[in-house]
Write a protein that holds these residues in place. Structure first.
Motif, PDB file in Angstrom:
ATOM      1  N   LYS A   1       0.829  -1.205   0.000  1.00  0.00           N
ATOM      2  CA  LYS A   1       0.000   0.000   0.000  1.00  0.00           C
ATOM      3  C   LYS A   1       0.863   1.255   0.000  1.00  0.00           C
ATOM      4  O   LYS A   1       0.581   2.226  -0.708  1.00  0.00           O
ATOM      5  N   GLU A   2       1.946   1.238   0.787  1.00  0.00           N
ATOM      6  CA  GLU A   2       2.838   2.396   0.865  1.00  0.00           C
ATOM      7  C   GLU A   2       3.498   2.705  -0.476  1.00  0.00           C
ATOM      8  O   GLU A   2       3.763   3.865  -0.793  1.00  0.00           O
ATOM      9  N   SER A   3       3.751   1.656  -1.261  1.00  0.00           N
ATOM     10  CA  SER A   3       4.410   1.861  -2.554  1.00  0.00           C
ATOM     11  C   SER A   3       3.410   1.994  -3.694  1.00  0.00           C
ATOM     12  O   SER A   3       3.789   1.975  -4.868  1.00  0.00           O
ATOM     13  N   SER A   4       2.124   2.116  -3.339  1.00  0.00           N
ATOM     14  CA  SER A   4       1.035   2.274  -4.323  1.00  0.00           C
ATOM     15  C   SER A   4       0.896   1.072  -5.241  1.00  0.00           C
ATOM     16  O   SER A   4       0.363   1.187  -6.346  1.00  0.00           O
ATOM     17  N   ALA A   5       1.400  -0.068  -4.805  1.00  0.00           N
ATOM     18  CA  ALA A   5       1.229  -1.303  -5.576  1.00  0.00           C
ATOM     19  C   ALA A   5      -0.009  -2.004  -5.036  1.00  0.00           C
ATOM     20  O   ALA A   5       0.068  -2.901  -4.197  1.00  0.00           O
ATOM     21  N   THR A   6      -1.145  -1.558  -5.495  1.00  0.00           N
ATOM     22  CA  THR A   6      -2.407  -1.987  -4.878  1.00  0.00           C
ATOM     23  C   THR A   6      -3.151  -3.061  -5.676  1.00  0.00           C
ATOM     24  O   THR A   6      -4.251  -3.453  -5.285  1.00  0.00           O
ATOM     25  N   GLN A   7      -2.586  -3.518  -6.798  1.00  0.00           N
ATOM     26  CA  GLN A   7      -3.278  -4.555  -7.558  1.00  0.00           C
ATOM     27  C   GLN A   7      -3.478  -5.795  -6.686  1.00  0.00           C
ATOM     28  O   GLN A   7      -2.574  -6.218  -5.968  1.00  0.00           O
TER      29      GLN A   7
END
Length: 296
Positions: free
Chosen positions: A267-273
């Protein structure tokens, strides 16, 4: 480098660890066998609940194909996985397939980077919980080398073929200064190398081309020097490729801590897939860890 055997009309050919002596009676030509795995991918579009999806994911645990890489990588994986359960072994090879040497269905570079970094971190979890001492150290070194290979991935824009830079493969027991003749040919005479490969692809064995080339090597010591320089550069690239891992701080102390920290770091790295969390669930499922016991 001792080229005495070449001058005596002998050549050691790496294609199948064959020893050829042209002065002796010729044995029937060896046959090269290539195993191909057929894969059928069926995609469907349905909406199911989170609980239903997790049940569907856990319904089947597939057996992953073993990654060979090179003789040295294969031998190392065999050593560190000796005595491990089938679940741990399958988890390692599945991880290599889904996170390191991924297939052509993953086309986005950023997605491949996330999966690779996840795989390196999952390797640490396995080393922490299923190995110890020298085996854990060797396992992580081998996985880091596979990560280095994965980072060299390139795709031919015309054919779409995927290729990787790998260390020169030495047969088991071969000395450190082993020379792979086909690689020398590839570097100094690409046209002859193409003919050699086409012969193999056409059902031949390529031995006549390789033997003919071997007889020329003693007169061209610069070929071997170029080969050594190139292989040294490749080794340096693969063994010292920096990997900035966004999951370095993942908590691997327990299954639940690892799952939760990876979820937070994603979530912190915006890798939300959701595919990334599916990857994590698959990782634990392959290890035989009950997913519903660790999910909050």
């Amino acid at each position: 480098m001792n080229f005495g055997p070449l001058r005596a009309q002998q050549a050691i050919l790496n294609a199948s660890s064959l020893r050829i002596n042209p002065t002796s009676k010729q044995a029937p030509p060896p046959q090269l066998h290539e195993e191909q795995v057929s894969r059928v991918v069926v995609q469907d579009s349905v909406e199911i609940s989170e609980a239903g999806r997790q049940l569907a994911e856990g319904a089947i645990v597939s057996q992953s194909a073993k990654y060979f890489g090179t003789t040295q990588i294969n031998d190392s994986l065999n050593r560190v996985l000796e005595g491990q359960s089938e679940e741990v072994s399958n988890a390692v090879y599945s991880m290599i397939q889904s996170n390191f040497i991924v297939d052509g269905t993953v086309t986005d570079e950023s997605q491949r980077a996330v999966l690779l970094e996840m795989g390196v971190t999952q390797s640490k979890y396995i080393a922490d919980h299923y190995m110890e001492g020298d085996k854990a150290k060797e396992f992580l070194e081998t996985m880091n080398q596979i990560a280095g290979i994965a980072s060299t991935r390139s795709t031919d824009p015309e054919t779409g073929d995927i290729s990787y830079t790998t260390p020169i493969d030495r047969p088991s027991g071969a000395p450190e200064d082993y020379v792979k003749l086909s690689e020398v040919m590839k570097q100094v005479d690409p046209q002859k190398y193409t003919a050699y490969m086409n012969d193999i692809k056409g059902g031949g064995n390529g031995l006549s081309q390789l033997l003919n080339f071997a007889q020329k090597v003693p007169q061209h010591p610069d070929w071997i020097e170029k080969y050594k320089e190139r292989t040294g550069q490749n080794a340096e690239l693969l063994n010292n490729t920096p990997l900035n891992n966004r999951f370095d701080k993942a908590d691997t102390t327990s299954a639940s801590a690892f799952m939760n920290s990876m979820q937070n770091l994603l979530k912190e790295s915006s890798a939300t897939q959701d595919s990334y969390m599916q990857n994590m669930r698959g990782f634990f499922r392959n290890l035989g860890v009950q997913i519903h016991n660790i999910l909050k």
